[in-house]
Motif scaffolding. Structure first.
Motif, short mmCIF file in Angstrom:
data_model
loop_
_atom_site.label_atom_id
_atom_site.label_comp_id
_atom_site.label_asym_id
_atom_site.label_seq_id
_atom_site.Cartn_x
_atom_site.Cartn_y
_atom_site.Cartn_z
N ASN A 218 3.39 3.25 1.21
CA ASN A 218 2.26 3.98 0.61
C ASN A 218 1.49 3.06 -0.32
O ASN A 218 2.08 2.20 -0.98
CB ASN A 218 2.78 5.17 -0.21
N LYS A 219 0.19 3.29 -0.37
CA LYS A 219 -0.64 2.53 -1.31
C LYS A 219 -0.86 3.36 -2.57
O LYS A 219 -1.01 4.58 -2.50
CB LYS A 219 -2.00 2.23 -0.69
N ILE A 220 -0.88 2.69 -3.70
CA ILE A 220 -1.23 3.38 -4.95
C ILE A 220 -2.72 3.18 -5.14
O ILE A 220 -3.20 2.05 -5.23
CB ILE A 220 -0.44 2.80 -6.15
N ILE A 221 -3.46 4.30 -5.14
CA ILE A 221 -4.92 4.17 -5.15
C ILE A 221 -5.56 4.57 -6.47
O ILE A 221 -6.75 4.39 -6.66
CB ILE A 221 -5.56 5.00 -4.02
N GLY A 222 -4.77 5.10 -7.38
CA GLY A 222 -5.40 5.49 -8.64
C GLY A 222 -4.39 6.00 -9.65
O GLY A 222 -3.17 5.94 -9.45
N TYR B 17 -1.55 9.27 0.11
CA TYR B 17 -1.44 10.53 0.83
C TYR B 17 -1.73 11.77 -0.03
O TYR B 17 -1.72 12.90 0.46
CB TYR B 17 -0.05 10.64 1.50
N PHE B 18 -2.01 11.57 -1.33
CA PHE B 18 -2.40 12.71 -2.19
C PHE B 18 -3.84 13.16 -1.88
O PHE B 18 -4.24 14.25 -2.20
CB PHE B 18 -2.38 12.33 -3.68
N ASP B 19 -4.60 12.26 -1.29
CA ASP B 19 -6.03 12.46 -1.07
C ASP B 19 -6.30 13.48 0.03
O ASP B 19 -5.76 13.35 1.12
CB ASP B 19 -6.64 11.09 -0.69
N ARG B 20 -7.13 14.47 -0.27
CA ARG B 20 -7.54 15.45 0.74
C ARG B 20 -9.07 15.51 0.74
O ARG B 20 -9.69 15.36 -0.29
CB ARG B 20 -6.99 16.84 0.41
N PHE C 57 7.82 4.85 -12.77
CA PHE C 57 7.50 3.58 -12.11
C PHE C 57 8.47 3.29 -10.97
O PHE C 57 8.10 2.64 -9.99
CB PHE C 57 7.46 2.43 -13.13
N GLU C 58 9.68 3.81 -11.08
CA GLU C 58 10.63 3.64 -9.99
C GLU C 58 10.21 4.49 -8.77
O GLU C 58 10.29 4.04 -7.63
CB GLU C 58 12.06 4.00 -10.46
N ILE C 59 9.71 5.69 -9.05
CA ILE C 59 9.20 6.54 -7.94
C ILE C 59 8.02 5.82 -7.27
O ILE C 59 7.92 5.76 -6.05
CB ILE C 59 8.77 7.93 -8.46
N ARG C 60 7.18 5.23 -8.10
CA ARG C 60 6.01 4.48 -7.60
C ARG C 60 6.47 3.31 -6.71
O ARG C 60 5.92 3.09 -5.64
CB ARG C 60 5.24 4.00 -8.84
N ARG C 61 7.49 2.60 -7.18
CA ARG C 61 8.01 1.47 -6.42
C ARG C 61 8.58 1.92 -5.08
O ARG C 61 8.35 1.28 -4.05
CB ARG C 61 9.10 0.76 -7.25
N ARG C 62 9.29 3.05 -5.11
CA ARG C 62 9.86 3.59 -3.87
C ARG C 62 8.77 3.89 -2.85
O ARG C 62 8.92 3.61 -1.67
CB ARG C 62 10.64 4.89 -4.16
N LYS C 63 7.68 4.48 -3.33
CA LYS C 63 6.59 4.82 -2.41
C LYS C 63 5.96 3.56 -1.84
O LYS C 63 5.68 3.47 -0.64
CB LYS C 63 5.53 5.67 -3.12
N GLN C 64 5.74 2.58 -2.69
CA GLN C 64 5.13 1.33 -2.22
C GLN C 64 6.04 0.63 -1.20
O GLN C 64 5.57 0.12 -0.19
CB GLN C 64 4.85 0.40 -3.40
#
Lengths: 263, 262
Positions: free
Chosen positions: A57-61, A88-91, A46-53
């Motif tokens: 970055n958007k969390i999409i899923g 950005y994971f989306d291709r 969740f900390e990695i998630r927070r860093r990205k946000q």
């Protein structure tokens, strides 16, 4: 419970996220902190998630991993794990996966769900999931454990965002009422050769069971799955290693195919 | 190459092993020069003995269709055997494997019911689909008369492609309504998920298997006939079974079949 201090969580999150962003392998974090538990691992995630946000970055899923009995047995665990998907994971389908940005990517064929209503555990069951599902869509997940030589344990994997790295969605969606997800067949071809086969039941007996479990696991942290969330439910096939130059095509019964090239 | 007398002796020996539920040593150990063609002649002798004894041929089975089994036997082609009326069981039936078979293993397959003859060579997938009345979920219970399944390709061919008994499900689906290459398969044993697979596990598609059989038999002047049932090859790994086991197979877009072993 948690055994790590906030500072340690932040440090490990930074270490693992940098490993992802720089495509540089990491050493198993439980080597340094053998007492770490599942709560610590999800705290790091969740900390990695927070860093990205925080970086925009958007969390999409969300994704669920270790959903097959064979894989759970192999890892000696009783429950699957989850992670998040950043924008950005989306291709795109038919597009390219840049191998330079990854360490040792593997692909898994999955069925993805998109929700139209929130799902909140505990007590979430398959009926809730089907009622809250807008549509299902075929997906290929590119997983990339950041740990060197895939040397990891469950706690290290969770902290590493369940090896999430890239995903590709197909172009054909379906109403959950119109597909039998248990018997939905999947054929994975690497460079034109069939390498893996399976059917939806390989995911916890039914891919919707994976979403219910996810809602219940998130519920333990007081989190819910919001409406409009994309959920990758777990590999129907075993993970297959891919290298630069490889080409992948996966066919889904009644749902078309998903393809990509590793460049 | 074996001479006719030796072929007949080995066919009779396999027939005896089948009728008395006895295992024999691999033919390939005793006759190192045996060819695949010899093995088909032995198989024909064995099935002719069954026909003399009142059984009738109702179709064919195709085996060695998965990459894993082809690698194991070190061959790059499937094989076939004959199905008789005494091998077939209905959906949900009790199957007395402890009385009839020696070392049974179950495999989930798609069966084809033909409505037209298929005469090779030159049979394409389109011809197979045109000649197919319906596809049906199926369990084939293979068995080997060769000791401990120590088979090479010639052993299994001679032994009627290791055919034992089979079960047909109770749903027959028009092949136009299902993509047989991606049709998913789910196999449960005693209520627990055992394996999953899809149609492409058999030579890329079960339709390819039937076309192969029609073309192979065509080169011997043998047609696949309207009304015959063709088992197209396993889509999942073989599973050993014993009396008391219950198995169920479900195929996406087709239906299910189950069997209780006694």
């Amino acid at each position: 419970m948690g055994t790590l201090t906030q500072a340690q969580v932040a440090e490990l999150a930074e270490y693992l996220e940098n490993s992802e962003l720089e495509a540089k392998d990491a050493t198993k974090i439980t080597d340094r902190f053998p007492e770490m538990d599942f709560d610590d691992a999800y705290d790091i995630q969740f900390e990695i998630r927070r860093r990205k946000q925080a970086r925009g970055n958007k969390i999409i899923g969300l994704k669920v991993g270790l959903t097959s009995r064979a894989k759970m047995k192999q890892m000696g665990v009783e429950t699957p794990v989850y992670g998040f998907l950043a924008d950005y994971f989306d291709r795109p389908d038919g597009g390219e996966i840049e191998t330079d940005q990854l360490i040792h990517p593997k692909v898994e064929a999955e069925l993805a769900f998109v929700t139209k209503a929130p799902l909140k555990g505990p007590g979430c069951h398959i009926g809730n999931v089907l009622a809250a599902t807008d549509f299902v869509i075929p997906a290929v997940e590119v997983i990339d454990s950041r740990y060197e030589n895939f040397r990891f344990d469950l706690i290290s994997v969770i902290a590493d965002n369940a090896s999430s790295s890239r995903f590709v969605l197909g172009g054909q969606m379906a109403d959950p009422a119109d597909v039998d997800m248990r018997t939905l067949g999947v054929v994975m071809e690497k460079n034109g050769q069939v390498v893996e086969l399976g059917a939806g039941a390989a995911v916890l007996g039914h891919p919707a069971a994976s979403v219910a479990l996810l809602a219940n696991m998130l519920g333990e942290r007081g989190e819910e799955i919001p409406a409009g969330t994309l959920i990758l439910t777990g590999g129907i096939t075993a993970a297959v290693a891919m290298e630069k130059g490889d080409c992948l095509n996966v066919r889904y019964q009644g749902l078309g195919s998903v393809g990509m090239r590793f460049v | 190459m074996l001479n006719e007398q030796r072929i007949n002796e080995l066919g009779d020996e396999l027939y005896q092993a089948l009728s008395q539920r006895q295992m024999i040593d691999p033919l390939t150990e005793r006759e190192p020069q045996i060819t695949i063609e010899d093995a088909y002649h032995i198989s024909l002798r064995m099935v002719n003995r069954r026909v003399e004894n009142g059984e009738s041929i109702i179709g064919k089975k195709i085996g060695v269709t998965s990459q894993a089994v082809q690698n194991m036997l070190n061959v790059h082609q499937p094989d076939f055997g004959y199905l008789t009326d005494r091998m077939v069981y209905g959906n949900g039936d009790e199957m007395p494997i402890s009385e009839q078979l020696i070392q049974p293993r179950a495999e989930g397959e798609i069966a084809f019911m033909l409505k037209r003859d298929l005469i090779g060579p030159g049979v394409s997938n389109a011809d197979v689909l045109r000649a197919t009345e319906a596809v049906i979920p199926c369990f084939e219970i293979v068995d080997s008369r060769i000791r401990d399944w120590k088979i090479k390709i010639q052993d299994t061919v001679a032994d009627n492609a290791s055919c034992g008994l089979f079960v047909l499900g109770d749903k027959a689906v028009d092949p136009r309504k299902v993509d047989l290459a991606t049709a998913g398969m789910v196999v449960e044993k005693n209520g627990e998920l055992l394996s999953t697979g899809a149609g492409a596990a058999a030579l890329g598609s079960p339709v390819n298997c039937v076309a192969w059989l029609a073309n192979t038999l065509g080169s011997f002047g043998i047609p696949l006939k309207a009304g015959e049932v063709i088992l197209s090859g396993s889509l999942v790994p073989l599973e050993p079974v014993v009396a008391g086991d219950f198995m169920r197979v479900e195929i996406g877009g087709i239906g299910s079949a189950s069997v209780r072993f006694t």
